[in-house]
Design a protein around this motif. Structure first.
Motif, PDB file in Angstrom:
ATOM      1  N   VAL A  11      11.203  64.585   1.021  1.00  0.00           N
ATOM      2  CA  VAL A  11      10.940  64.344   2.439  1.00  0.00           C
ATOM      3  C   VAL A  11      12.223  64.206   3.244  1.00  0.00           C
ATOM      4  O   VAL A  11      12.180  64.195   4.479  1.00  0.00           O
ATOM      5  N   GLY A  12      13.372  64.112   2.587  1.00  0.00           N
ATOM      6  CA  GLY A  12      14.616  63.852   3.303  1.00  0.00           C
ATOM      7  C   GLY A  12      15.018  64.991   4.228  1.00  0.00           C
ATOM      8  O   GLY A  12      15.287  64.781   5.417  1.00  0.00           O
ATOM      9  N   VAL A  13      15.064  66.193   3.676  1.00  0.00           N
ATOM     10  CA  VAL A  13      15.499  67.331   4.492  1.00  0.00           C
ATOM     11  C   VAL A  13      14.522  67.618   5.638  1.00  0.00           C
ATOM     12  O   VAL A  13      14.957  67.796   6.783  1.00  0.00           O
ATOM     13  N   PRO A  14      13.205  67.674   5.381  1.00  0.00           N
ATOM     14  CA  PRO A  14      12.300  67.866   6.530  1.00  0.00           C
ATOM     15  C   PRO A  14      12.437  66.786   7.591  1.00  0.00           C
ATOM     16  O   PRO A  14      12.350  67.070   8.791  1.00  0.00           O
ATOM     17  N   LEU A  15      12.669  65.541   7.148  1.00  0.00           N
ATOM     18  CA  LEU A  15      12.834  64.461   8.117  1.00  0.00           C
ATOM     19  C   LEU A  15      14.097  64.662   8.947  1.00  0.00           C
ATOM     20  O   LEU A  15      14.096  64.444  10.172  1.00  0.00           O
ATOM     21  N   LEU A  16      15.180  65.089   8.290  1.00  0.00           N
ATOM     22  CA  LEU A  16      16.418  65.342   9.021  1.00  0.00           C
ATOM     23  C   LEU A  16      16.246  66.492  10.003  1.00  0.00           C
ATOM     24  O   LEU A  16      16.754  66.448  11.136  1.00  0.00           O
ATOM     25  N   VAL A  17      15.513  67.530   9.597  1.00  0.00           N
ATOM     26  CA  VAL A  17      15.270  68.670  10.490  1.00  0.00           C
ATOM     27  C   VAL A  17      14.442  68.234  11.701  1.00  0.00           C
ATOM     28  O   VAL A  17      14.718  68.645  12.832  1.00  0.00           O
ATOM     29  N   LEU A  18      13.441  67.380  11.462  1.00  0.00           N
ATOM     30  CA  LEU A  18      12.668  66.866  12.592  1.00  0.00           C
ATOM     31  C   LEU A  18      13.538  66.037  13.531  1.00  0.00           C
ATOM     32  O   LEU A  18      13.400  66.101  14.754  1.00  0.00           O
TER      33      LEU A  18
END
Length: 420
Positions: free
Chosen positions: A86-93
Motif C-alpha cells: 500500500v505504500g507506493v499507491p499511497l504515495l502516488v495518491l
C-alpha cells in the motif's frame, strides 16, 4: 494711478496678478517637446494592487501551514509504508493531491499577484480523450510526476518564508504602515519569483508532452483506419473472388465426368479468377508495404510509383544510405499519395520528385506545373499526410497559388537503419 506690470520680484504678471509662466513652471507647457519624456505617474502607496499584495502575504501562513503538513504527512507515510503493497499507491495518491495544492496556489497568485501561469498537462494520457495506461504504468507515471514533486518542494520551502512574510506584514499594518506598501511590494515580488520558478510548467517539456499525446492519438487512429481498410479490401476483393473460385471449382468437379467440356470451361473461368485474385493481393500488399521498397529502396520504389502516374514524372533520389524502415515507408506513401493527387486533381503536364538528406532530416519535394489551388483542407488527403508526418516529428508545407505551380515539401527525421 498707474498699475504696475511686474510682480514684487520684478517678474511680469498676468491680468489677475499671478506671475506669467508660473503655471508652466509647475506643470510644464502644454504641447512642449518634453511631454513624452516625463516619467509615468507613480502608483499610490495604498493602491488596490497593494492591498491585494498585503492580502496575499497575510494568507501565506495558513496556506503554507496546510501545504507543509500535507506534504510531510503524505510523503513520510508513503515512504514509511513503501515496503508494503500500500505504500507506493499511497504515495502516488499523495502526489496527486499535491497537484491540487499547486493548482490552488496558482489560482491565489493569479487572483492577488496577477501572475499568469498555465496549468500543467494531466497525467496518464487523459488529455485528448485517450484511454489511460495500465495500473502499473499509472503508478510509475504518478510516482515520477515532476509537477507534483515541485509542489512538494514548494510546500517545504515556503514554511519559514510564509511565517516571516505574515509577521512582517502584520506588524507593518500596526507599526510602520507608511513604508509597508514598499515592503509588501518587495516581498510579493519574491513570492512571484518562487511561484513562477516552482509552480510553472516547463514550457518546452509540457509542449513536447502535449505534442506526443496528440501524435500518439494520430498514430493509433491511422493504424486503426489502415486495419479497417485492409479488412474491407480483403473481404470485398480477394476473399470474394476466392469464394467464387472455390464454388466454381466445386461445380467443375461435379461436371467433370458428366460434361467434360463444360467442366473445362469452368476451369478456364476459375483460372481467370485466380489471376484477378492474385493481382488484387499484389495491389493490397503494395498498399501495405511494397516488395520493391523492401528489396531495392526508395529510388526504385518511387520510380515504380511514378511509372503509374498519368503525368510524366522525373524522380531524383540522392541519399548516401537507406534510412530506417519506418521513415522509408512514410516517405514512400507520402510521395505515392501526392502523385495520386497530381494524377487526379492537378491537370499538370509534368511533375518531379526530389528526395535528399540535409543533416539529420530527410526532405521530399513534389512539384507539378498544374493549375494550383491545392489546400490541405481541400479533401485531397493532404491533411492526413500532414498528421502522419507530424506524428513522427515531420513537417508538411504546401505552396500552391492559383494557376500553379504546386510545390509540396515534406520533412522527416533521419533515422539510421539498424545495422547500417
Amino acid at each position: 494711478m498707474t498699475a504696475r506690470s511686474g510682480s514684487p520680484g520684478g517678474a511680469p504678471t498676468n491680468s489677475i496678478g499671478f506671475p506669467t509662466g508660473s503655471a508652466d513652471s509647475l506643470t510644464g507647457s502644454a504641447g512642449s517637446p518634453g511631454d513624452d519624456d516625463r516619467p509615468p505617474p507613480v502608483r499610490p502607496a495604498y493602491a488596490p494592487q497593494t492591498w491585494r499584495e498585503i492580502g496575499y502575504l497575510l494568507l501565506n501562513l495558513p496556506y503554507v501551514l496546510m501545504g507543509f503538513v500535507y506534504a510531510v504527512c503524505t510523503t513520510a507515510l508513503g515512504v514509511a509504508l513503501s515496503v508494503t503493497v500500500v505504500g507506493v499507491p499511497l504515495l502516488v495518491l499523495g502526489l496527486a493531491g499535491a497537484r491540487g495544492l499547486g493548482r490552488a496556489e496558482r489560482a491565489r497568485a493569479r487572483a492577488l499577484l496577477g501572475v499568469r501561469i498555465d496549468e500543467p498537462s494531466p497525467l496518464n494520457g487523459r488529455k485528448g480523450g485517450h484511454r489511460p495506461q495500465g495500473p502499473l504504468n499509472r503508478l510509475w507515471t504518478g510516482l515520477k510526476d515532476p509537477v507534483a514533486w515541485r509542489t512538494v518542494l514548494f510546500s517545504f520551502m515556503r514554511l519559514p518564508w510564509g511565517a516571516v512574510t505574515f509577521a512582517v506584514t502584520l506588524v507593518g499594518l500596526l507599526v510602520f504602515w507608511p513604508v509597508l506598501p514598499y515592503v509588501a511590494r518587495a516581498l510579493a515580488n519574491a513570492d512571484r519569483a518562487m511561484v513562477r520558478g516552482l509552480l510553472s510548467p516547463s514550457d518546452e517539456l509540457e509542449r513536447r508532452i502535449a505534442e506526443l499525446e496528440s501524435d500518439r492519438g494520430v498514430v493509433v487512429d491511422t493504424a486503426a483506419a489502415d486495419l479497417r481498410r485492409i479488412e474491407r479490401d480483403l473481404h470485398d476483393g480477394a476473399q470474394a473472388r476466392l469464394v467464387a473460385l472455390a464454388m466454381g471449382l466445386g461445380l467443375a468437379k461435379e461436371k467433370l465426368l458428366e460434361d467434360p467440356e463444360a467442366a473445362a470451361g469452368m476451369v478456364d473461368e476459375a483460372h481467370g479468377e485466380v489471376k484477378l485474385a492474385l493481382q488484387e493481393l499484389r495491389d493490397l500488399a503494395r498498399g501495405i508495404h511494397p516488395a520493391v521498397l523492401t528489396d531495392r529502396g526508395l529510388d526504385a520504389a518511387l520510380s515504380a510509383v511514378a511509372s503509374r502516374c498519368t503525368v510524366p514524372v522525373v524522380v531524383s533520389v540522392d541519399l548516401p544510405e537507406r534510412p530506417a524502415e519506418a521513415i522509408e515507408g512514410i516517405a514512400y506513401f507520402t510521395v505515392s499519395e501526392l502523385l495520386q493527387n497530381v494524377s487526379k486533381h492537378s491537370a499538370a503536364r509534368a511533375a518531379s520528385v526530389d528526395v535528399w538528406r540535409t543533416d539529420d532530416r530527410l526532405l521530399i519535394q513534389v512539384r507539378d506545373d498544374g493549375r494550383g489551388g491545392a489546400r490541405p483542407a481541400g479533401g485531397t488527403g493532404m491533411a492526413g499526410l500532414a498528421e502522419r508526418l507530424g506524428a513522427v516529428d515531420g513537417l508538411f508545407v504546401c505552396d500552391s497559388p492559383p494557376g500553379g505551380p504546386t510545390v509540396v515539401t515534406a520533412e522527416l527525421p533521419w533515422r539510421r537503419r539498424p545495422g547500417a
